[in-house]
Design a protein around this motif. Structure first.
Motif, PDB file in Angstrom:
ATOM      1  N   ILE A  23       0.931  -1.128   0.019  1.00 24.18           N
ATOM      2  CA  ILE A  23      -0.017   0.100   0.072  1.00 24.18           C
ATOM      3  C   ILE A  23       0.703   1.266  -0.018  1.00 24.18           C
ATOM      4  O   ILE A  23       0.469   2.245  -0.554  1.00 24.18           O
ATOM      5  CB  ILE A  23      -0.976  -0.070   1.196  1.00 24.18           C
ATOM      6  N   LEU A  24       1.867   0.952   0.820  1.00 26.10           N
ATOM      7  CA  LEU A  24       2.730   2.280   0.998  1.00 26.10           C
ATOM      8  C   LEU A  24       3.590   2.728  -0.396  1.00 26.10           C
ATOM      9  O   LEU A  24       3.727   4.051  -0.510  1.00 26.10           O
ATOM     10  CB  LEU A  24       3.750   2.085   2.154  1.00 26.10           C
ATOM     11  N   SER A  25       4.035   1.680  -1.132  1.00 32.72           N
ATOM     12  CA  SER A  25       4.841   2.128  -2.371  1.00 32.72           C
ATOM     13  C   SER A  25       4.119   2.911  -3.347  1.00 32.72           C
ATOM     14  O   SER A  25       4.604   3.786  -4.028  1.00 32.72           O
ATOM     15  CB  SER A  25       5.570   0.864  -2.918  1.00 32.72           C
ATOM     16  N   ARG A  26       2.798   2.819  -3.197  1.00 30.10           N
ATOM     17  CA  ARG A  26       1.892   3.382  -4.412  1.00 30.10           C
ATOM     18  C   ARG A  26       1.635   4.719  -3.818  1.00 30.10           C
ATOM     19  O   ARG A  26       1.228   5.689  -4.789  1.00 30.10           O
ATOM     20  CB  ARG A  26       0.574   2.675  -4.496  1.00 30.10           C
ATOM     21  N   PHE A  27       1.970   5.117  -2.375  1.00 32.45           N
ATOM     22  CA  PHE A  27       1.497   6.310  -2.005  1.00 32.45           C
ATOM     23  C   PHE A  27       2.665   7.469  -2.248  1.00 32.45           C
ATOM     24  O   PHE A  27       2.509   8.558  -2.338  1.00 32.45           O
ATOM     25  CB  PHE A  27       1.311   6.325  -0.484  1.00 32.45           C
ATOM     26  N   SER A  28       3.927   6.857  -2.613  1.00 31.71           N
ATOM     27  CA  SER A  28       4.863   7.745  -2.602  1.00 31.71           C
ATOM     28  C   SER A  28       4.708   8.857  -4.066  1.00 31.71           C
ATOM     29  O   SER A  28       4.782  10.220  -3.882  1.00 31.71           O
ATOM     30  CB  SER A  28       6.393   6.872  -3.020  1.00 31.71           C
ATOM     31  N   SER A  29       4.038   8.235  -5.066  1.00 31.51           N
ATOM     32  CA  SER A  29       3.916   9.256  -6.136  1.00 31.51           C
ATOM     33  C   SER A  29       2.976  10.425  -5.658  1.00 31.51           C
ATOM     34  O   SER A  29       3.052  11.596  -6.047  1.00 31.51           O
ATOM     35  CB  SER A  29       3.372   8.576  -7.358  1.00 31.51           C
ATOM     36  N   PHE A  30       1.873   9.986  -4.934  1.00 28.11           N
ATOM     37  CA  PHE A  30       0.993  11.041  -4.348  1.00 28.11           C
ATOM     38  C   PHE A  30       1.841  12.169  -3.383  1.00 28.11           C
ATOM     39  O   PHE A  30       1.405  13.282  -3.454  1.00 28.11           O
ATOM     40  CB  PHE A  30      -0.271  10.575  -3.518  1.00 28.11           C
ATOM     41  N   ARG A  31       2.720  11.595  -2.704  1.00 28.76           N
ATOM     42  CA  ARG A  31       3.499  12.382  -1.833  1.00 28.76           C
ATOM     43  C   ARG A  31       4.157  13.612  -2.452  1.00 28.76           C
ATOM     44  O   ARG A  31       4.468  14.611  -2.049  1.00 28.76           O
ATOM     45  CB  ARG A  31       4.362  11.625  -1.025  1.00 28.76           C
ATOM     46  N   TYR A  32       4.630  13.340  -3.739  1.00 30.02           N
ATOM     47  CA  TYR A  32       5.269  14.284  -4.485  1.00 30.02           C
ATOM     48  C   TYR A  32       4.360  14.928  -5.465  1.00 30.02           C
ATOM     49  O   TYR A  32       4.732  15.587  -6.538  1.00 30.02           O
ATOM     50  CB  TYR A  32       6.520  13.607  -5.400  1.00 30.02           C
ATOM     51  N   GLY A  33       3.057  14.808  -5.317  1.00 30.92           N
ATOM     52  CA  GLY A  33       2.079  15.756  -5.954  1.00 30.92           C
ATOM     53  C   GLY A  33       1.750  15.127  -7.483  1.00 30.92           C
ATOM     54  O   GLY A  33       1.241  15.947  -8.278  1.00 30.92           O
ATOM     55  N   ILE A  34       1.881  13.793  -7.574  1.00 27.72           N
ATOM     56  CA  ILE A  34       1.624  13.181  -8.692  1.00 27.72           C
ATOM     57  C   ILE A  34       0.411  12.415  -8.606  1.00 27.72           C
ATOM     58  O   ILE A  34       0.158  11.503  -7.650  1.00 27.72           O
ATOM     59  CB  ILE A  34       2.651  12.222  -9.388  1.00 27.72           C
ATOM     60  N   LEU A  35      -0.681  12.702  -9.500  1.00 31.10           N
ATOM     61  CA  LEU A  35      -2.004  11.715  -9.331  1.00 31.10           C
ATOM     62  C   LEU A  35      -1.672  10.542 -10.191  1.00 31.10           C
ATOM     63  O   LEU A  35      -1.790  10.555 -11.612  1.00 31.10           O
ATOM     64  CB  LEU A  35      -3.143  12.754 -10.087  1.00 31.10           C
ATOM     65  N   ASP A  36      -1.451   9.508  -9.599  1.00 28.50           N
ATOM     66  CA  ASP A  36      -1.072   8.203 -10.341  1.00 28.50           C
ATOM     67  C   ASP A  36      -2.384   7.403 -10.406  1.00 28.50           C
ATOM     68  O   ASP A  36      -2.955   6.891  -9.309  1.00 28.50           O
ATOM     69  CB  ASP A  36      -0.146   7.543  -9.360  1.00 28.50           C
ATOM     70  N   TRP A  37      -2.670   7.287 -11.518  1.00 26.49           N
ATOM     71  CA  TRP A  37      -4.078   6.838 -11.937  1.00 26.49           C
ATOM     72  C   TRP A  37      -4.062   5.178 -11.519  1.00 26.49           C
ATOM     73  O   TRP A  37      -5.113   4.709 -10.831  1.00 26.49           O
ATOM     74  CB  TRP A  37      -4.580   6.896 -13.509  1.00 26.49           C
ATOM     75  N   SER A  38      -2.906   4.649 -11.714  1.00 27.67           N
ATOM     76  CA  SER A  38      -2.903   2.944 -11.416  1.00 27.67           C
ATOM     77  C   SER A  38      -3.115   2.887  -9.664  1.00 27.67           C
ATOM     78  O   SER A  38      -3.733   2.094  -9.399  1.00 27.67           O
ATOM     79  CB  SER A  38      -1.578   2.469 -11.815  1.00 27.67           C
ATOM     80  N   ALA A  39      -2.534   4.121  -9.133  1.00 23.97           N
ATOM     81  CA  ALA A  39      -2.666   3.902  -7.557  1.00 23.97           C
ATOM     82  C   ALA A  39      -4.166   4.048  -7.164  1.00 23.97           C
ATOM     83  O   ALA A  39      -4.761   3.379  -6.461  1.00 23.97           O
ATOM     84  CB  ALA A  39      -1.713   4.819  -6.717  1.00 23.97           C
ATOM     85  N   LEU A  40      -4.627   4.978  -7.817  1.00 21.36           N
ATOM     86  CA  LEU A  40      -6.030   5.410  -7.822  1.00 21.36           C
ATOM     87  C   LEU A  40      -7.152   4.321  -7.838  1.00 21.36           C
ATOM     88  O   LEU A  40      -7.837   4.037  -7.021  1.00 21.36           O
ATOM     89  CB  LEU A  40      -6.495   6.458  -8.634  1.00 21.36           C
ATOM     90  N   VAL A  41      -6.791   3.695  -8.923  1.00 22.74           N
ATOM     91  CA  VAL A  41      -7.510   2.586  -9.314  1.00 22.74           C
ATOM     92  C   VAL A  41      -7.310   1.362  -8.459  1.00 22.74           C
ATOM     93  O   VAL A  41      -8.171   0.530  -7.773  1.00 22.74           O
ATOM     94  CB  VAL A  41      -7.306   1.825 -10.619  1.00 22.74           C
ATOM     95  N   TYR A  42      -6.123   1.203  -7.805  1.00 21.12           N
ATOM     96  CA  TYR A  42      -5.673   0.163  -6.954  1.00 21.12           C
ATOM     97  C   TYR A  42      -6.458   0.268  -5.632  1.00 21.12           C
ATOM     98  O   TYR A  42      -7.029  -0.611  -5.223  1.00 21.12           O
ATOM     99  CB  TYR A  42      -4.100   0.308  -6.879  1.00 21.12           C
ATOM    100  N   TYR A  43      -6.210   1.511  -5.059  1.00 22.13           N
ATOM    101  CA  TYR A  43      -6.954   1.662  -3.963  1.00 22.13           C
ATOM    102  C   TYR A  43      -8.502   1.653  -3.811  1.00 22.13           C
ATOM    103  O   TYR A  43      -9.082   1.321  -3.017  1.00 22.13           O
ATOM    104  CB  TYR A  43      -6.696   3.152  -3.199  1.00 22.13           C
ATOM    105  N   LEU A  44      -8.990   2.281  -5.092  1.00 22.14           N
ATOM    106  CA  LEU A  44     -10.730   1.852  -5.230  1.00 22.14           C
ATOM    107  C   LEU A  44     -10.901   0.500  -5.143  1.00 22.14           C
ATOM    108  O   LEU A  44     -11.850   0.113  -4.557  1.00 22.14           O
ATOM    109  CB  LEU A  44     -11.202   2.856  -6.090  1.00 22.14           C
ATOM    110  N   SER A  45     -10.071  -0.136  -5.922  1.00 20.57           N
ATOM    111  CA  SER A  45     -10.768  -1.691  -6.224  1.00 20.57           C
ATOM    112  C   SER A  45     -10.350  -2.440  -4.624  1.00 20.57           C
ATOM    113  O   SER A  45     -11.344  -3.176  -4.426  1.00 20.57           O
ATOM    114  CB  SER A  45      -9.859  -2.422  -7.366  1.00 20.57           C
ATOM    115  N   LEU A  46      -9.319  -1.913  -4.044  1.00 21.11           N
ATOM    116  CA  LEU A  46      -8.940  -2.503  -2.799  1.00 21.11           C
ATOM    117  C   LEU A  46     -10.254  -2.239  -1.617  1.00 21.11           C
ATOM    118  O   LEU A  46     -10.954  -3.262  -1.291  1.00 21.11           O
ATOM    119  CB  LEU A  46      -7.718  -1.943  -1.828  1.00 21.11           C
TER     120      LEU A  46
END
Lengths: 401, 257
Positions: free
Chosen positions: B216-239
């Protein structure tokens, strides 16, 4: 209104409910009886859609509870064995939640107020449920089932923990509800069934063992030929006289003694009212009769006999020795009646099973409107208010005199 | 569904649990914000959000431990399940109520950045000819908040699911913490040891990649630097979706058991 057909529930290898079928007509109050673990609550839970059945179907007002659970559940008000209360809510909050949950469309304040009046919890309305006594909690549970004025009401032991006065009030409430609503009442208290229900269904070990109108059972119960007589006089002579009296088929001395009087149990022959004759005979002899009591068969006796009988049938070996020595003539009579009822039920069930396949419900029936149009609770509160006024009026008049 | 949602929200604040959660959350967020930004003299909020996600491992179970375990214990689920409400509506009502509380707390704790902006503005006024941007980066903060919201949604779904399996609040909380800890911390395994010394715990790149993918945490790193990562978004939503769905299944299954 409620149609249960061939309902089966298995828990692994254990069969909790074994092929139960019965119907409850609109406006009927049915008492559902059975010893502990007979499958009463399981059946109730299946009827209300809390549990699903292994096989068989339940339809409420033509709507199958598994096919269309939302519409079926909308018709039911259910009080489970343990009232489902949130201890941290006040009574008003809780009922308001029930109101939301059931998606009611009445005037909220008025509707809840009326229900509170009917089950008499208005004075605890703003208290936390966890601080209420058992009886009040039970009443809040009943109130919850009534919210939304559902046409089918299912109570699982509603009068547990209530005081005697409350029990009578709740019974009256159920009887009043029974005029427009369909009620299934599961209980251990047999007088309650006798007082409230139109019909009694007895279930044992997951099977229906008796299904009879209360009226019929009561008639059978009342039609007694046995009396306890207390007679003051020499015991042996009295007994001899009783035994020789034409019309009396059986007499014995019971242990109870009151001064020089003994209690005798007599049984008259069929169709003979022995009482007058007995009185004159005894008065001729100069032995005063100081007590006469008709020995009705209680509904408990029948219940126990029916359950015992079905137990016997299931495990013939175990009860054999007990069967050989009949405890008393009284037990024998009960057994006879019990077997009559059980056999009749079995016959009925067999006949209904043999009959032609059940006709499909007409399409129009499915969406039949079952909403109770009359404002039951408002009427009840009005009536109660009127009664109170009347009583107050009476009191005033009396004072005036 | 709305009735369940309203009741859940209310019950959070009838019970001390709701107050305990909001209290701990807001205090912790304020402390973290203070220590990771003002104290260390940086405008970067990435550490703040990193620690916030770690603290969610303990905080979210507080929120979700009651939801179904309590209903089951008090037998109130009988009322809910015999009422004209679908099981999906029931689960969603409870899920959304927990999420609302969490989201509310998170948004309120965004006020913690106000001093950062004030300081940033003052410093920018002093160095008018600085080429780089001075002060916190709003887009970074916004993306991070979105990321934390999504992670919270997933955590709550997991917590609600665990709660539906147990009858005891405490065991529900502890199991949830354990599950979340594993899900968050798996990618720590990847960083143990070093290649140069040959002490890498997991040598296979493929395994490391899969672990990283699941974490869960590795996908969060892109958000932390202000990047909207669609794959992470989909990952969290599907979780979130999967665990809400599983909760519904648990209830369906129990009826048939």
């Amino acid at each position: 209104m409620i149609k249960i057909s061939h309902l089966v529930k298995n828990y692994g290898n254990f069969c909790a409910v074994d092929d139960i079928s019965f119907e409850v007509a609109k406006g009927e109050v049915v008492g559902f009886l059975g010893p502990n673990g007979a499958g009463k609550s399981t059946t109730m839970n299946m009827v209300t859609g809390y549990l699903s059945s292994t096989s068989g179907s339940v339809t409420i007002g033509g709507v199958d509870i598994l096919d269309d659970p939302l519409n079926a559940k909308r018709l039911i008000g259910y009080l489970p064995e343990q009232p489902p209360l949130y201890p941290d809510m006040t009574v008003a909050e809780y009922l308001s939640f029930a109101y939301d949950l059931k998606g009611c469309t009445f005037n909220r304040e008025k509707h809840i107020g009326e229900i509170c009046d009917v089950v008499k919890i208005t004075d605890v309305k703003n208290r936390l449920i966890k601080n209420l006594s058992k009886g009040y909690k039970q009443r809040v549970g009943i109130a919850q089932a009534l919210v939304g004025n559902p046409p089918v009401i299912i109570f699982d032991e509603p009068t547990i923990g209530l005081d005697p006065k409350q029990i009578i009030e709740i019974r009256n409430l159920i009887r009043t509800l029974g005029k427009e609503h369909t009620v299934i009442l599961s209980t251990h208290i047999l007088q309650e069934v006798q007082a409230v229900c139109d019909r009694i269904v007895i279930i044992n070990k997951g099977k229906i063992v008796a299904d009879e109108l209360t009226e019929n059972i009561s008639r059978a119960v009342e039609n007694t030929r046995r009396f306890n007589v207390k007679i003051s006089g020499p015991q042996r002579d009295v007994l001899a006289t009783l035994r020789n009296l034409p019309g009396i088929s059986y007499a014995e001395v019971l242990a109870a003694r009151d001064g020089d009087a003994y209690t005798y149990m007599i049984e008259s022959e069929v169709g003979v009212d022995i009482r007058k004759k007995l009185f004159w005979t005894l008065s001729d002899k100069g032995w005063p009769m100081i007590g006469l009591e008709a020995l009705g068969m209680s509904i408990e006796d029948i219940f126990i006999a029916v359950v015992d009988k079905t137990d016997e049938e299931k495990r013939p070996g175990l009860r054999q020795d007990r069967k050989k020595k009949p405890d008393s003539r009284r037990a024998a009579a009960e057994k006879a009646m019990a077997s009559e009822i059980v056999e009749k039920t079995a016959d009925d069930r067999k006949r209904s099973g043999d009959g032609e396949p059940e006709e499909e419900a007409p399409a129009g029936d499915y969406y039949e409107d079952h909403t109770v149009t009359e404002d039951t609770f408002a009427k009840m509160t009005e009536k109660a208010a009127a009664d109170r006024e009347e009583r107050a009026g009476d009191g005033g008049e009396k004072k005036g005199e | 569904m709305l009735a369940v949602y309203k009741k859940e929200l209310r019950s959070f604040f009838i019970n001390p649990v709701g107050f305990v959660f909001t209290g701990i959350f807001l205090t912790l967020a304020a402390f973290l914000c203070c220590f990771t930004t003002l104290k260390t003299k940086t405008y970067s909020t990435s550490n703040f959000f990193y620690y916030l996600v770690l603290s969610l491992i303990v905080l979210i179970p507080l929120l979700t431990m009651r939801s179904f375990a309590e209903e089951r214990k008090m037998r109130t689920e009988q009322m809910l399940l015999t009422a004209p409400v679908t099981i999906t509506g029931l689960v969603l009502g409870k899920y959304l109520a927990s999420f609302t509380i969490f989201a509310g707390c998170l948004l309120v704790s965004c006020f913690d950045f106000v001093p950062l902006y004030i300081v940033g503005k003052a410093e920018a006024a002093l160095n008018k000819d600085a080429i780089t941007h001075i002060g916190p980066v709003t887009s970074q903060i916004a993306a991070s908040v979105l990321g934390v919201l999504l992670i919270g949604a997933a955590f709550i779904a997991i917590g609600v699911f665990v709660s539906s399996l147990t009858e005891n609040q405490l065991s529900s909380a502890i199991i949830t913490i354990a599950v979340l800890l594993v899900m968050v911390a798996v990618n720590v395994l990847n960083t143990i040891g070093s290649d140069s010394e040959g002490t890498r715990l997991i040598n296979s790149y493929v395994v490391r990649y899969i672990i990283d993918w699941m974490s869960i945490l590795s996908r969060f790193s892109s958000f932390r630097y202000g990047i909207l990562d669609w794959s992470a978004l989909v990952y969290y939503l599907s979780l979130s979706f999967i665990f809400v769905y599983l909760t519904v299944r648990v209830y369906e299954r129990r009826r048939w058991a």
